[in-house]
Scaffold this active site. Sequence first.
Site, PDB file in Angstrom:
ATOM      1  N   TYR A  57       1.775  -7.451  15.897  1.00  9.73           N
ATOM      2  CA  TYR A  57       3.283  -7.169  15.614  1.00  9.73           C
ATOM      3  C   TYR A  57       3.862  -8.220  16.246  1.00  9.73           C
ATOM      4  O   TYR A  57       3.548  -9.070  17.139  1.00  9.73           O
ATOM      5  CB  TYR A  57       3.422  -5.957  16.689  1.00  9.73           C
ATOM      6  CG  TYR A  57       4.307  -5.008  16.094  1.00  9.73           C
ATOM      7  CD1 TYR A  57       5.260  -5.152  15.089  1.00  9.73           C
ATOM      8  CD2 TYR A  57       3.737  -3.617  16.235  1.00  9.73           C
ATOM      9  CE1 TYR A  57       5.783  -3.866  14.277  1.00  9.73           C
ATOM     10  CE2 TYR A  57       4.375  -2.547  15.540  1.00  9.73           C
ATOM     11  CZ  TYR A  57       5.292  -2.767  14.503  1.00  9.73           C
ATOM     12  OH  TYR A  57       5.803  -1.612  13.785  1.00  9.73           O
TER      13      TYR A  57
ATOM     14  N   LYS B 223       3.597 -12.140  -8.638  1.00 12.72           N
ATOM     15  CA  LYS B 223       3.513 -12.177 -10.228  1.00 12.72           C
ATOM     16  C   LYS B 223       3.093 -13.562 -10.436  1.00 12.72           C
ATOM     17  O   LYS B 223       1.556 -13.570 -10.255  1.00 12.72           O
ATOM     18  CB  LYS B 223       4.759 -11.866 -10.515  1.00 12.72           C
ATOM     19  CG  LYS B 223       5.511 -10.588 -10.085  1.00 12.72           C
ATOM     20  CD  LYS B 223       6.698 -10.388 -10.743  1.00 12.72           C
ATOM     21  CE  LYS B 223       7.155  -8.839 -10.415  1.00 12.72           C
ATOM     22  NZ  LYS B 223       8.102  -8.937  -9.343  1.00 12.72           N
TER      23      LYS B 223
ATOM     24  N   ASP C 199      16.987 -14.417  -9.388  1.00 11.39           N
ATOM     25  CA  ASP C 199      15.706 -13.610  -8.914  1.00 11.39           C
ATOM     26  C   ASP C 199      14.584 -14.284  -9.808  1.00 11.39           C
ATOM     27  O   ASP C 199      14.644 -13.901 -10.774  1.00 11.39           O
ATOM     28  CB  ASP C 199      16.141 -12.192  -8.993  1.00 11.39           C
ATOM     29  CG  ASP C 199      14.726 -11.510  -8.748  1.00 11.39           C
ATOM     30  OD1 ASP C 199      13.713 -12.042  -8.684  1.00 11.39           O
ATOM     31  OD2 ASP C 199      14.914 -10.297  -8.734  1.00 11.39           O
TER      32      ASP C 199
ATOM     33  N   THR D  33       9.201 -12.446  -5.780  1.00  7.83           N
ATOM     34  CA  THR D  33       8.285 -12.049  -5.195  1.00  7.83           C
ATOM     35  C   THR D  33       6.983 -12.841  -5.214  1.00  7.83           C
ATOM     36  O   THR D  33       7.044 -14.062  -5.780  1.00  7.83           O
ATOM     37  CB  THR D  33       7.626 -10.804  -6.012  1.00  7.83           C
ATOM     38  OG1 THR D  33       7.648 -11.188  -7.402  1.00  7.83           O
ATOM     39  CG2 THR D  33       8.589  -9.675  -5.788  1.00  7.83           C
TER      40      THR D  33
ATOM     41  N   GLU E 157       7.820  -9.015  15.779  1.00  8.15           N
ATOM     42  CA  GLU E 157       9.345  -8.889  15.439  1.00  8.15           C
ATOM     43  C   GLU E 157       9.986 -10.188  15.926  1.00  8.15           C
ATOM     44  O   GLU E 157       9.811 -10.629  17.056  1.00  8.15           O
ATOM     45  CB  GLU E 157       9.875  -7.753  15.989  1.00  8.15           C
ATOM     46  CG  GLU E 157       9.657  -6.570  14.815  1.00  8.15           C
ATOM     47  CD  GLU E 157       9.672  -5.402  15.650  1.00  8.15           C
ATOM     48  OE1 GLU E 157       8.670  -5.153  16.709  1.00  8.15           O
ATOM     49  OE2 GLU E 157      10.241  -4.200  15.598  1.00  8.15           O
TER      50      GLU E 157
ATOM     51  N   ARG F 107       1.140  -9.161  -2.480  1.00 11.03           N
ATOM     52  CA  ARG F 107       2.329  -8.595  -2.610  1.00 11.03           C
ATOM     53  C   ARG F 107       3.314  -8.894  -1.539  1.00 11.03           C
ATOM     54  O   ARG F 107       2.788  -8.958  -0.227  1.00 11.03           O
ATOM     55  CB  ARG F 107       2.373  -7.162  -2.752  1.00 11.03           C
ATOM     56  CG  ARG F 107       1.280  -6.698  -3.901  1.00 11.03           C
ATOM     57  CD  ARG F 107       1.270  -5.107  -3.911  1.00 11.03           C
ATOM     58  NE  ARG F 107       2.792  -4.685  -4.672  1.00 11.03           N
ATOM     59  CZ  ARG F 107       2.782  -4.847  -6.114  1.00 11.03           C
ATOM     60  NH1 ARG F 107       2.001  -4.979  -6.868  1.00 11.03           N
ATOM     61  NH2 ARG F 107       4.032  -4.543  -6.555  1.00 11.03           N
TER      62      ARG F 107
END
Length: 442
Positions: free
Chosen positions: A46, A226, A197, A223, A48, A232
């Site tokens: 974790y 692709k 984008d 992203t 953050e 991902r």
Amino acid sequence: MKDTQIYNLVKKEEKRQKEGIELIPSENYASAHVRAVLSSYFVNKYSEGYPKKRYYGGNENVDSVEIMAIERAKKLFKVPFANVQPYSGSPANLAVCLATLKPGDTLMGLALIAGGHLTHGHTVSASGAYYKSVQYTLRSKDVYKKEDLFDYDEIRRLAKANKPKLIWVGATAYPLKYNYKKFAEIADEVGAFLVADIAHVAGLIAGGVHPSPVPYVHVVTTTTHKTLRGPRGAMIMVTEKGLKKDPDLGDKINKAVFPGLQGGPHDNQTAAIAVALYEAMSPSFKKYARQIVINSKVLADTLVKGGLKLVGGGSENHLMLVNLTNVLGAGSGIFAQKALDMVGLTLNKNTVPDETLSPFYPSGIRLGTAASTTRGMKEKEMKLIGKKILEMIELMKPYRLPTEKSERKEYIQRFENEMKKNRKVKIIREEVRKLALRFPIP
Ligand code: DSN
């Protein structure tokens, strides 16, 4: 203890991927290295916050990973700022809205039906629910001609009339190159942030075979899975032009991602993105990107020669959008998707710019060459794939989507049953399997 149910599904998915040919243009095969890092011990952490500014201890390795991913993104796309934490493309796009707009402000984007993305202002997405959205479409005439499909006069008129604070450029189903300069002229005239984008074409830009929006836009989102061939995930980048317009833009983007929208970053994903960026900097990636475009052109030409109508008259990137109305009637995308999937050619039904039906029963299909090119397929294989698609379409010709909505489900089921039993379909399935197995997936 072993979860055999899931394990068996993993094996079945592996077999499906190996024995079929992936033509969905937004999919790809990440390298074994990317997949290994994705399931590494970073899964457990974790963190953050941002490098050196975390809310938890034990982040020395995560900090190095995230800094490395940021630096690689900046170098590859030639930008001064990058955030590599967005979980995926949709939250990345929403984070840009959060950073640059107030609720109720106006944004503009390409309509979904014309090839745009939900997050560019569609009413069902937060980008359309919390902001006033103005949608532009493609030019209304001759969308099957190989010419820039955007109607800049109309986009300018809409921008001047609605004064958007943000304009999106980019799409999920656009087969040609973008003229970012023209979009920039319009955005600058109305003082809007211009956000590209590039999710679909990021790998082509990284590989130097597609124009980069960086000199013209303020922000870039993408992203990473692709054409970029990573895990991902997503990234948000700010350009020099963006920092000139708002020197705090990077900070605002960071705050919008965390704590604005997300909690702890997926550190395993960040590490795998760093690996994908490393791979994208290699000379072999440049070759890969070039071959994607060559393959797409060859496949598009094969389909056109076979009598299919392609939006934009062909393909200049990795994808093509086919209107099947002239061969199978309106709303026939569903037939093509289902029957082609049956023979191991996976693609998706898609609306076309002059769509007469709905996104659920669209008249087109969308396909692309990013994944098959990763497997090493070249022009010869593209011609063969094109030929198999055309043969399958021939077999679908007796079928038409019923105009009566209540009859559609049953009719499509009958279509599937009949196609499954068709001897020629079985032969094509074996031909595709044989071809696929000659080109292993990473
Ligand atoms: N699902 C992506 C695509 O297929 O283009 C867009 O989010």
